[in-house]
Design an enzyme around this catalytic site. Structure first.
Site, PDB file in Angstrom:
ATOM      1  N   ASN A  16      33.365  41.974  39.550  1.00 28.78           N
ATOM      2  CA  ASN A  16      32.993  42.254  40.938  1.00 28.78           C
ATOM      3  C   ASN A  16      33.939  43.335  41.434  1.00 28.78           C
ATOM      4  O   ASN A  16      35.097  43.057  41.734  1.00 28.78           O
ATOM      5  CB  ASN A  16      33.128  40.986  41.784  1.00 28.78           C
ATOM      6  CG  ASN A  16      32.937  41.265  43.262  1.00 28.78           C
ATOM      7  OD1 ASN A  16      32.412  42.319  43.633  1.00 28.78           O
ATOM      8  ND2 ASN A  16      33.350  40.338  44.116  1.00 28.78           N
ATOM      9  N   LYS A  18      33.935  44.843  44.119  1.00 24.73           N
ATOM     10  CA  LYS A  18      34.107  44.834  45.584  1.00 24.73           C
ATOM     11  C   LYS A  18      33.958  46.273  46.110  1.00 24.73           C
ATOM     12  O   LYS A  18      33.209  47.054  45.538  1.00 24.73           O
ATOM     13  CB  LYS A  18      35.441  44.216  45.978  1.00 24.73           C
ATOM     14  CG  LYS A  18      35.680  42.870  45.304  1.00 24.73           C
ATOM     15  CD  LYS A  18      36.789  42.115  45.939  1.00 24.73           C
ATOM     16  CE  LYS A  18      37.144  40.913  45.088  1.00 24.73           C
ATOM     17  NZ  LYS A  18      37.851  39.886  45.822  1.00 24.73           N
ATOM     18  N   HIS A 102      29.079  35.515  48.191  1.00 25.80           N
ATOM     19  CA  HIS A 102      30.513  35.634  47.869  1.00 25.80           C
ATOM     20  C   HIS A 102      31.312  35.168  49.084  1.00 25.80           C
ATOM     21  O   HIS A 102      30.898  35.396  50.234  1.00 25.80           O
ATOM     22  CB  HIS A 102      30.850  37.085  47.518  1.00 25.80           C
ATOM     23  CG  HIS A 102      32.235  37.242  46.978  1.00 25.80           C
ATOM     24  ND1 HIS A 102      33.338  37.288  47.797  1.00 25.80           N
ATOM     25  CD2 HIS A 102      32.700  37.316  45.702  1.00 25.80           C
ATOM     26  CE1 HIS A 102      34.429  37.412  47.044  1.00 25.80           C
ATOM     27  NE2 HIS A 102      34.070  37.429  45.776  1.00 25.80           N
ATOM     28  N   GLU A 104      33.759  36.303  50.555  1.00 28.25           N
ATOM     29  CA  GLU A 104      34.086  37.350  51.536  1.00 28.25           C
ATOM     30  C   GLU A 104      32.907  37.607  52.470  1.00 28.25           C
ATOM     31  O   GLU A 104      33.097  37.912  53.650  1.00 28.25           O
ATOM     32  CB  GLU A 104      34.536  38.629  50.793  1.00 28.25           C
ATOM     33  CG  GLU A 104      35.931  38.441  50.200  1.00 28.25           C
ATOM     34  CD  GLU A 104      36.249  39.280  48.976  1.00 28.25           C
ATOM     35  OE1 GLU A 104      35.518  40.232  48.675  1.00 28.25           O
ATOM     36  OE2 GLU A 104      37.249  38.944  48.303  1.00 28.25           O
ATOM     37  N   GLU A 173      34.244  29.699  42.993  1.00 28.90           N
ATOM     38  CA  GLU A 173      35.367  30.567  43.335  1.00 28.90           C
ATOM     39  C   GLU A 173      36.158  29.935  44.482  1.00 28.90           C
ATOM     40  O   GLU A 173      35.788  30.117  45.663  1.00 28.90           O
ATOM     41  CB  GLU A 173      34.861  31.939  43.773  1.00 28.90           C
ATOM     42  CG  GLU A 173      34.120  32.689  42.689  1.00 28.90           C
ATOM     43  CD  GLU A 173      34.213  34.191  42.907  1.00 28.90           C
ATOM     44  OE1 GLU A 173      34.701  34.873  42.007  1.00 28.90           O
ATOM     45  OE2 GLU A 173      33.830  34.665  43.982  1.00 28.90           O
ATOM     46  N   GLY A 179      41.918  36.856  44.763  1.00 29.20           N
ATOM     47  CA  GLY A 179      42.789  37.972  45.115  1.00 29.20           C
ATOM     48  C   GLY A 179      44.197  37.557  45.484  1.00 29.20           C
ATOM     49  O   GLY A 179      44.960  38.357  46.031  1.00 29.20           O
ATOM     50  N   SER A 215      41.331  35.127  40.553  1.00 31.57           N
ATOM     51  CA  SER A 215      42.518  35.612  39.855  1.00 31.57           C
ATOM     52  C   SER A 215      42.467  35.372  38.347  1.00 31.57           C
ATOM     53  O   SER A 215      43.495  35.049  37.726  1.00 31.57           O
ATOM     54  CB  SER A 215      43.785  35.007  40.470  1.00 31.57           C
ATOM     55  OG  SER A 215      43.906  35.399  41.831  1.00 31.57           O
TER      56      SER A 215
HETATM   57  C1  PEP Z   1      36.114  37.833  43.284  1.00 34.88           C
HETATM   58  O1  PEP Z   1      36.212  38.653  44.179  1.00 34.88           O
HETATM   59  O2  PEP Z   1      35.000  37.364  43.018  1.00 34.88           O
HETATM   60  C2  PEP Z   1      37.335  37.449  42.567  1.00 34.88           C
HETATM   61  C3  PEP Z   1      37.284  36.423  41.779  1.00 34.88           C
HETATM   62  O3  PEP Z   1      38.455  38.218  42.796  1.00 34.88           O
HETATM   63  P1  PEP Z   1      39.858  38.142  41.996  1.00 34.88           P
HETATM   64  O4  PEP Z   1      39.531  38.027  40.522  1.00 34.88           O
HETATM   65  O5  PEP Z   1      40.549  39.409  42.329  1.00 34.88           O
HETATM   66  O6  PEP Z   1      40.560  36.919  42.488  1.00 34.88           O
END
Ligand code: PEP
Length: 253
Positions: A16, A18, A102, A104, A173, A179, A215
């Site tokens: 992803n 982003k 997601h 976000e 997630e 992040g 992460s």
């Molecule tokens: C994501 O944005 O879906 C995500 C898992 O980000 P990160 O791997 O940076 O935590």
């Protein structure tokens, strides 16, 4: 609860991006991915690019083993919805996947679980595979409410029934791990994946893939992939570095 052992899992590692990238940066990243894709072996690779770069992804990745998708989709087919992108438009750029819900988008754009389910339906209608994201905040987890929150997020998705569920992917997630550099332990992740698997099984869709995201890096991927109900990863930050992303995929035993 895990999937039928007689059917080997087909792992999926999805990036992803982003709101990152530029034509030049993406060209370098994509060429690194294409050059090293064989390191992923049988693992399916995918990248979810910002909408303006889907054409670039389509042009660069057509004919390779790497698939691509978008990060959001409109529930509407067409019309006066300024800024929205329809599922048919994504299909025009040969997207295989689209992220729905997601965290976000849920947090910053107020997307409800009902809206997320409607987005998944729109994606399915255009032949795309929705990747429906669920996950609890740290406050939810600390209050012992993780399963309750995830259950509520899942309800409108589960209500779509076995056929729809068999044509989508779910992604767990935990918001507190996105992040932040803080990953769920493999045991914490497996506990939630097992909960989601049981909910899918109740609907007759135990084979639906469930990705873990939050992460994920090459250093922690193998332990996550060793869990019986983790079928791959949704990767944010680490998907912007070709070598790291491919090393994550190569961590599948
Ligand atoms: C994501 O944005 O879906 C995500 C898992 O980000 P990160 O791997 O940076 O935590």
């Amino acid at each position: 609860m895990s999937q039928t052992p007689s059917q080997p899992r087909k792992f999926l590692v999805m990036g992803n991006w982003k709101m990152h990238g530029s034509l030049a940066d993406n060209a370098a990243l994509l060429s690194g991915l294409v050059a090293g894709a064989q390191r992923a072996g049988d693992v399916q690779l995918a990248v979810c690019a910002p909408a303006p770069y889907l054409d670039q992804a389509c042009r660069t990745l057509t004919g390779t083993a790497i698939t691509w998708g978008a990060q959001d989709v409109s529930v509407h087919d067409r019309g006066a919805y300024t800024g929205e992108v329809s599922a048919a438009m994504l299909a025009d750029f040969a997207c295989s996947w689209v992220l729905c819900g997601h965290s976000e988008r849920r947090a910053m754009h107020g997307e409800s679980s009902a809206l997320v389910a409607a987005k998944a339906v729109a994606a399915l209608g255009a032949g795309l595979t929705p990747v429906v994201c669920v996950g609890e905040t740290l406050a939810d987890r600390d209050a012992g409410q993780a399963e309750c929150v995830i259950g509520d997020q899942l309800d409108p998705i589960l209500a779509l029934g076995a056929d729809a569920l068999s044509r989508m992917v779910l992604a767990y997630e935990p918001v507190w791990a996105i992040g932040t550099g803080r990953t769920a332990t493999p045991e914490q992740a497996q506990a939630v994946h097992g909960f989601i698997r049981a909910a899918l099984a109740k609907q007759g869709a135990a084979q639906t893939r469930i990705l873990y995201g939050g992460s994920v890096k090459a250093a922690n991927a193998a332990a996550l992939f060793a869990q019986p109900d983790i079928d791959g990863a949704l990767v944010g930050g680490a998907s912007l570095i070709a070598d790291e992303f491919l090393n994550i995929a190569a961590s599948v035993a």
